[in-house]
Design a protein around this motif. Structure first.
Motif, PDB file in Angstrom:
ATOM      1  N   THR A 275       0.821  -1.217   0.000  1.00  0.00           N
ATOM      2  CA  THR A 275       0.000   0.000   0.000  1.00  0.00           C
ATOM      3  C   THR A 275       0.851   1.260   0.000  1.00  0.00           C
ATOM      4  O   THR A 275       0.324   2.374  -0.050  1.00  0.00           O
ATOM      5  CB  THR A 275      -0.921   0.022   1.226  1.00  0.00           C
ATOM      6  OG1 THR A 275      -0.127   0.189   2.417  1.00  0.00           O
ATOM      7  CG2 THR A 275      -1.736  -1.256   1.329  1.00  0.00           C
ATOM      8  N   GLY A 276       2.167   1.103   0.097  1.00  0.00           N
ATOM      9  CA  GLY A 276       3.058   2.256   0.159  1.00  0.00           C
ATOM     10  C   GLY A 276       3.346   2.721   1.564  1.00  0.00           C
ATOM     11  O   GLY A 276       4.046   3.717   1.762  1.00  0.00           O
ATOM     12  N   ALA A 277       2.838   2.002   2.568  1.00  0.00           N
ATOM     13  CA  ALA A 277       3.112   2.361   3.959  1.00  0.00           C
ATOM     14  C   ALA A 277       4.487   1.846   4.368  1.00  0.00           C
ATOM     15  O   ALA A 277       4.993   0.859   3.823  1.00  0.00           O
ATOM     16  CB  ALA A 277       2.038   1.791   4.875  1.00  0.00           C
ATOM     17  N   LEU A 278       5.072   2.513   5.341  1.00  0.00           N
ATOM     18  CA  LEU A 278       6.388   2.104   5.848  1.00  0.00           C
ATOM     19  C   LEU A 278       6.209   0.886   6.741  1.00  0.00           C
ATOM     20  O   LEU A 278       5.609   0.959   7.814  1.00  0.00           O
ATOM     21  CB  LEU A 278       7.020   3.258   6.626  1.00  0.00           C
ATOM     22  CG  LEU A 278       8.439   3.047   7.153  1.00  0.00           C
ATOM     23  CD1 LEU A 278       9.423   2.894   5.994  1.00  0.00           C
ATOM     24  CD2 LEU A 278       8.867   4.224   8.029  1.00  0.00           C
ATOM     25  N   ALA A 279       6.719  -0.246   6.290  1.00  0.00           N
ATOM     26  CA  ALA A 279       6.560  -1.486   7.050  1.00  0.00           C
ATOM     27  C   ALA A 279       7.636  -1.632   8.120  1.00  0.00           C
ATOM     28  O   ALA A 279       7.358  -2.083   9.231  1.00  0.00           O
ATOM     29  CB  ALA A 279       6.593  -2.681   6.102  1.00  0.00           C
ATOM     30  N   GLU A 280       8.848  -1.270   7.795  1.00  0.00           N
ATOM     31  CA  GLU A 280       9.937  -1.326   8.768  1.00  0.00           C
ATOM     32  C   GLU A 280      11.111  -0.504   8.249  1.00  0.00           C
ATOM     33  O   GLU A 280      11.211  -0.212   7.060  1.00  0.00           O
ATOM     34  CB  GLU A 280      10.380  -2.764   9.013  1.00  0.00           C
ATOM     35  CG  GLU A 280      10.901  -3.480   7.776  1.00  0.00           C
ATOM     36  CD  GLU A 280      11.377  -4.884   8.079  1.00  0.00           C
ATOM     37  OE1 GLU A 280      12.250  -5.027   8.959  1.00  0.00           O
ATOM     38  OE2 GLU A 280      10.887  -5.827   7.436  1.00  0.00           O
TER      39      GLU A 280
END
Length: 682
Positions: free
Chosen positions: A509-514
């Motif tokens: 989704t384009g979110a920062l996962a880590e």
């Protein structure tokens, strides 16, 4: 009346004079060296005349070239600015002998005050208090003392000496620096007052016999005996202020002074004050006097030069408080080493006026975006001045404007200035000329070291967004998206404290996962802390209890990144020029250089190599090859931006190489010396 004025100077003072000339309808002429051909002051003048060469000795210090430029451009008046020939009596006389109007004091007054020893003798008879002074080092018995250049100011040629052993070298070094800066190596010695304040009085005289004090300024915050923070009025009791004004006016009347001048005093903790010198020119810090009096001092200079009487007969009332800082291209943490390069961005928010008296925030700058900062002239880039009803408000507003400003491409003293203005001692007016020597804490960068990983993350995310925005195919994919999302993106930077590696992974989704970071200065993988929580990641920057924060990506564009850090949004402004990335955030600014993934091989330097920190000239070599030296011993002296910079042995050892002789020119990164370590010799 003056119709066309030549300014025999450069940078911000030339722009300052031109601004008043435009308001008065006076045409302007600039003179410029080859290095200054594209400078803003040249573009703003109605006419400009080239002075062939780069160094001051080749250009701005050549009287015959200045006069020839005035003749060729049809100027009928000359303004000297400050520095260079501004306090040169020969120049003032030559201008008037050429039939031109000299916008300054009479040559006789300049000569009288230019010889500082003669000036002291003259003003003693006028009742101005003096410090004990010597011209022969053998006569000095009490220490500490201050070695000073007789022909100039601005801190050049000054040395504090605390014992007899260091006096001879201090005198020799001061003579060399004074000769390079002013063309006159004469120095003298006077008693040094500990915890003294530098307070000066602005005076103005006319050709009708009037001399008036226009108030005083406190200029005690200094580095290398050169002012960097100035304010008006000085914090002083009314009775002391009156005595300072009276002494300054007496000094002006003693030499039949006309035009703008400044009488400088050293104020002792006891309340005594002593004459230091009289500057027969407009001062760098004149804007703070303009701010609290509402007067345009350049306009007054021009009116007096035209023969008009002063429009005021007494000291004007003071309204509010004004503070000025000198923004310089230098690194305070490295002994105020001058910095060179291209100023990619120069932006100060909230400026209400430039080069003229104004309420609020004033900017007097010699540079703009794209200006090249070279080694031929001093390091001052600009002056930022703020006016407010009270001293506290002025300090807070000025510190805030500096902190929000963007200065990209060249190191500056901005962080130091902000910390000084925000310090408890400055707020309480507990300042003196030794302030910086006692307060190491003001040399720390505004950006805390623990925040550098977040800045590097913002730089990496902005870089990824920029690559997606310019991608020739599939530009709609999320920034940093990979077909195999388990593997992170990796970006390496050279940062303020060494190499830093940033790893981050975005989900589909384009979110920062880590994300995580590793500092190359420690090489400790244990410093790499990652929490792949669904809401974001825990990065290296933690809270007071050592718990890593949770970071989520809110927005990432090529020029702006917003991160949610433990529920608090932080916006970072990102500006990229080639491999250089400049990030301005809420806690401070940092300059990063993106490192190539596959670096090219480079030549290995010999162990113990000492490199030139900036371009300059090796003026003296103090040791020879084969000599055993100790850590901190002076090896050679490098001159750049009108100042001498000592090159010291980093450790005990033996000098193996000295590739540059005295007089040799070097570029940044050139090997100046090689010192073999003691352990390598056994």
């Amino acid at each position: 009346m003056i119709t066309r004025l030549l300014v025999a100077n450069r940078g911000e003072i030339a722009r300052r004079v031109f601004a008043t000339c435009r308001e008065l309808g006076v045409e302007t002429v600039a003179v410029h060296s080859d290095a200054d051909a594209d400078a803003p002051f040249v573009a703003e003048a109605d006419q400009a005349v080239r002075l062939p060469g780069n160094t001051p000795a080749e250009t701005y210090l050549r009287i015959e070239l200045i006069l020839d430029a005035a003749r060729r451009a049809g100027a009928d008046a000359v303004h000297p600015g400050y520095g260079f020939l501004a306090e040169n009596a020969e120049f003032a006389a030559a201008v008037t002998d050429a039939g031109l109007t000299w916008v300054g004091p009479p040559a006789k007054a300049i000569a009288a005050m230019g010889d500082k020893m003669a000036a002291k003798a003259l003003l003693v008879d006028a009742g101005v208090p003096m410090l004990p002074t010597w011209t022969d080092g053998d006569q000095v018995t009490d220490f500490p003392v201050l070695v000073k250049a007789s022909a100039g100011g601005g801190g050049r040629g000054m040395r504090i000496v605390r014992d007899a052993a260091g006096l001879a070298e201090a005198v020799a070094s001061a003579r060399r620096e004074a000769a390079a800066a002013f063309g006159d190596g004469t120095v003298f010695i006077e008693r040094y007052v500990e915890r003294g304040r530098h307070v000066e009085v602005q005076i103005f005289g006319d050709t009708h016999g009037s001399v008036v004090a226009l108030g005083e300024r406190d200029c005690s915050i200094q580095r290398r005996h050169q002012k960097i923070v100035e304010e008006a009025p000085a914090v002083a009791a009314p009775e002391l202020r009156a005595r300072l004004h009276e002494a300054a006016v007496a000094a002006g009347r003693a030499v039949d002074y006309a035009g703008a001048g400044t009488v400088e005093f050293l104020l002792a903790p006891t309340g005594e004050f002593f004459f230091l010198e009289m500057n027969t020119r407009l001062q760098v810090e004149h804007p703070v006097t303009e701010a609290v009096t509402g007067l345009d001092l350049v306009r007054l200079q021009l009116l007096v030069a035209e023969g008009a009487p002063l429009p005021l007969a007494a000291t004007p009332p003071v309204d509010g408080h004004a503070i000025e800082v000198r923004l310089c291209a230098e690194d305070p943490a490295q002994g105020f080493r001058p910095a060179t390069g291209v100023l990619h961005r120069f932006a100060v928010p909230g400026v209400t006026g430039e080069f003229a008296p104004t309420r609020g925030l004033r900017l007097d700058s010699g540079v703009v975006d794209g200006s090249t900062i070279g080694v031929h002239y001093d390091s001052m880039l600009a002056k930022l001045i703020t006016w407010a009803p009270t001293r506290g408000e002025a300090a807070r507003a000025l510190a805030g404007a500096l902190a929000r400003a963007e200065f990209h491409g060249v190191a500056t003293n901005r962080d130091l200035l902000v910390r000084v203005l925000r310090s408890r001692e400055f707020g309480a007016a507990e300042v003196d000329t030794g302030f910086l020597e006692r307060h190491d804490e003001v040399f720390a960068p505004l950006l805390p070291a623990e925040q550098v990983p977040l800045v590097a993350l913002a730089a990496a995310l902005a870089g990824a967004a920029d690559r997606r925005a310019t991608a020739p195919v599939l530009p709609g994919l999320p920034s940093g998206w990979r077909n195999v999302p388990a593997f992170p993106q990796v970006t390496r930077y050279a940062g303020p404290d060494g190499e830093i590696e940033v790893r981050y992974r975005l989900d589909r989704t384009g979110a920062l996962a880590e994300w995580s970071s590793t500092s190359g200065t420690t090489g400790d993988p244990a410093a790499d802390r990652t929490d792949p929580a669904p809401t974001g990641t825990a990065g290296p920057a933690g809270d007071a209890a050592g718990q890593p924060p949770t970071v989520a990506l809110v927005e990432a564009t090529p020029h702006r990144v917003v991160l949610d850090v433990d529920g608090v949004r932080r916006a970072f402004r990102v500006h990229r020029v080639g491999a250089e990335v400049f990030v301005d955030g809420p806690d401070g600014a940092a300059s990063l250089t993106e490192l190539p993934r596959f670096p090219l091989p480079t030549a290995e330097l010999a162990a113990g190599s000492l490199l030139a920190p900036l371009p300059g000239t090796v003026t003296r070599v103090h040791v020879e090859v084969g000599r055993r030296v100790i850590a901190g011993e002076l090896l050679l002296t490098l001159e750049a931006m009108k100042l001498e910079h000592p090159v010291l042995a980093p450790t005990d050892g033996v000098v193996a190489e000295l590739p540059v002789p005295a007089g040799g020119q070097v570029e940044t990164g050139a090997v100046l010396a090689v010192v073999n370590l003691e352990e390598d010799l056994r």
